[in-house]
Design a protein around this motif. Structure first.
Motif, short mmCIF file in Angstrom:
data_model
loop_
_atom_site.label_atom_id
_atom_site.label_comp_id
_atom_site.label_asym_id
_atom_site.label_seq_id
_atom_site.Cartn_x
_atom_site.Cartn_y
_atom_site.Cartn_z
N LEU A 173 14.45 -26.29 98.54
CA LEU A 173 13.87 -26.68 98.72
C LEU A 173 12.18 -26.27 98.32
N ASP A 174 12.29 -25.05 99.30
CA ASP A 174 10.90 -24.56 98.95
C ASP A 174 11.02 -24.46 97.81
N ALA A 175 11.35 -23.70 97.56
CA ALA A 175 11.56 -23.24 95.85
C ALA A 175 11.28 -24.62 94.56
N ILE A 190 5.73 -37.62 92.59
CA ILE A 190 6.64 -38.29 93.14
C ILE A 190 8.27 -37.73 93.61
N ALA A 191 8.41 -36.74 92.62
CA ALA A 191 9.40 -35.79 92.96
C ALA A 191 9.12 -34.77 94.34
N LEU A 192 7.65 -34.21 93.71
CA LEU A 192 7.40 -33.60 95.26
C LEU A 192 7.38 -34.36 96.31
N ASP A 193 7.48 -35.26 96.56
CA ASP A 193 6.77 -35.66 97.83
C ASP A 193 8.63 -36.29 98.42
N LEU A 194 9.14 -36.54 97.33
CA LEU A 194 10.76 -36.75 97.49
C LEU A 194 11.17 -35.34 98.83
N VAL A 195 10.54 -34.01 97.44
CA VAL A 195 11.12 -32.93 98.39
C VAL A 195 10.88 -32.95 99.83
N VAL A 196 9.64 -32.93 100.38
CA VAL A 196 8.90 -33.43 101.79
C VAL A 196 9.63 -33.92 102.31
N ARG A 197 9.81 -35.24 101.97
CA ARG A 197 10.54 -35.89 102.67
C ARG A 197 12.07 -35.92 103.06
N ILE A 198 12.99 -35.30 102.34
CA ILE A 198 14.33 -34.70 102.06
C ILE A 198 14.21 -33.01 102.79
N ARG A 199 12.62 -32.69 103.21
CA ARG A 199 12.84 -31.71 103.94
C ARG A 199 12.67 -32.20 105.92
N GLU A 200 12.04 -32.74 105.45
CA GLU A 200 11.56 -34.23 107.11
C GLU A 200 13.40 -34.83 107.80
#
Length: 349
Positions: A173-175, A190-200
């Motif tokens: 996720l970080d990469a 939007i993809a970056l927002d989804l990555v943040v939400r998946i991490r949370e």
């Protein structure tokens, strides 16, 4: 003995009292579902004498507060499975559907089936089930977000296809976030927002998993000692069982979880078939245990081989193993409830 059938709803409860032959004695509808309204209902029921029993349709999200108030007052309550009401309603002389008709069906179903499970106050198993359900909701949300993220990544670059299950690991996720930060456009945002939400969601799900396993270790050490049962599976079993003492025998528990085969014979032809009834969450948990034991447990492997030598197919042998494991799980939960050690088939070496 007077049976008081309850049709529970979000804002009102309707009660119908019947005698020992199912004759209607009275009807009462509450104007609220508060403790005060429940005490008023209890005062109304006192006219029928001390020999009474309450019967409530088994939908605890609607009746939990009512059950707690009645149990605190020393009343006896049985839970009626919803499927039993259908037969009671169809056999009645009245037509249509209303709260009094449903409450009467509950009462007559309880009268017809005297060995229904008694209601008990919620214990630690309910807290465990709430945690398990909450974690599953988070995991379900994460899966949906990952699916949307994959489509956005494909839109940005068709060759951008992360490996399966890699998007639940923080390093991936970080990469991914670092690479997306260098891109412009709404899709990348939007993809970056989804990555943040998946991490949370992953952080929350992992924290819940640790808490669930810790609670399960203290509640169900004997269940965890059975080969093939991990912390999450044990928690699912404890939460879905909701107090093993409500089952009068291991056979009743097997019927509840759907591992008991159904008789389908007539005349001289005697056979059983797969049961598709019962609690499918429990059935799935026992299936996972069976599949794991076939891989790692010598006793399960030997039992499966014996069943195959008897002429069973692999699927039939697996069903027989699940039925046997249902008994193992039942004994382990009884031992955990009593605070003693359980032994027997299926335990880890």
């Amino acid at each position: 003995m007077v049976i008081l059938g309850i049709d529970a709803h979000k804002r009102t409860h309707t009660v119908v009292a019947v005698d020992e032959v199912g004759r209607e004695l009275g009807t009462k509808t509450t104007i609220a579902t508060t403790t005060e309204a429940h005490l008023e209902l209890l005062r109304w029921a006192e006219r029928f004498g001390p020999e009474r029993r309450w019967a409530v349709e088994d939908c605890r999200h609607l009746s939990r507060r009512l059950e707690a108030d009645l149990l605190a007052a020393g009343e006896a309550i049985v839970r009626v499975p919803p499927k039993m009401m259908a037969g009671a309603r169809d056999s009645a002389r009245t037509y249509g559907k209303s709260d009094p008709i449903d409450a009467l069906a509950v009462a007559r179903a309880a009268l017809r089936e005297p060995r229904l499970p008694l209601a008990r106050l919620d214990g630690p198993s309910r807290d465990l089930r709430l945690l398990v359900d909450h974690r599953e909701d988070l995991v379900r949300d994460r899966v949906a977000h990952i699916g949307r993220l994959r489509w956005h990544l494909h839109d940005l670059d068709p060759s951008w296809d992360p490996a399966p299950r890699s998007l639940v690991r923080f390093k991936h996720l970080d990469a991914l976030a670092a690479r997306l930060e260098g891109l412009e456009g709404m899709v990348a945002r939007i993809a970056l927002d989804l990555v943040v939400r998946i991490r949370e969601l992953t952080v929350q799900a992992n924290a819940l998993e640790r808490e669930i396993i810790e609670r399960t270790r203290s509640l169900s050490p004997n269940l965890l000692a059975v080969a093939g049962i991990g912390g999450l599976t044990a928690a699912k079993i404890v939460g879905e069982t909701a107090d093993v003492r409500r089952f009068r025998s291991k056979d009743a528990f097997a019927r509840h979880n759907g591992t008991a085969p159904l008789p389908v014979w007539s005349g001289n032809s005697r056979r059983h078939r797969l049961s598709r009834t019962g609690n499918r969450q429990l059935n799935a948990a026992i299936h996972r245990i069976a599949v794991t034991q076939i891989r790692i447990h010598d006793g399960a492997k030997a039992y499966l081989e014996r069943r195959r030598e008897m002429g069973n197919t692999k699927t039939e042998a697996l069903r027989a193993l699940k039925r046997r494991l249902s008994d193992v799980v039942y004994r382990a939960m009884l031992a955990d409830d009593a605070g003693t050690q359980a032994g027997g088939f299926g335990r880890a070496a």
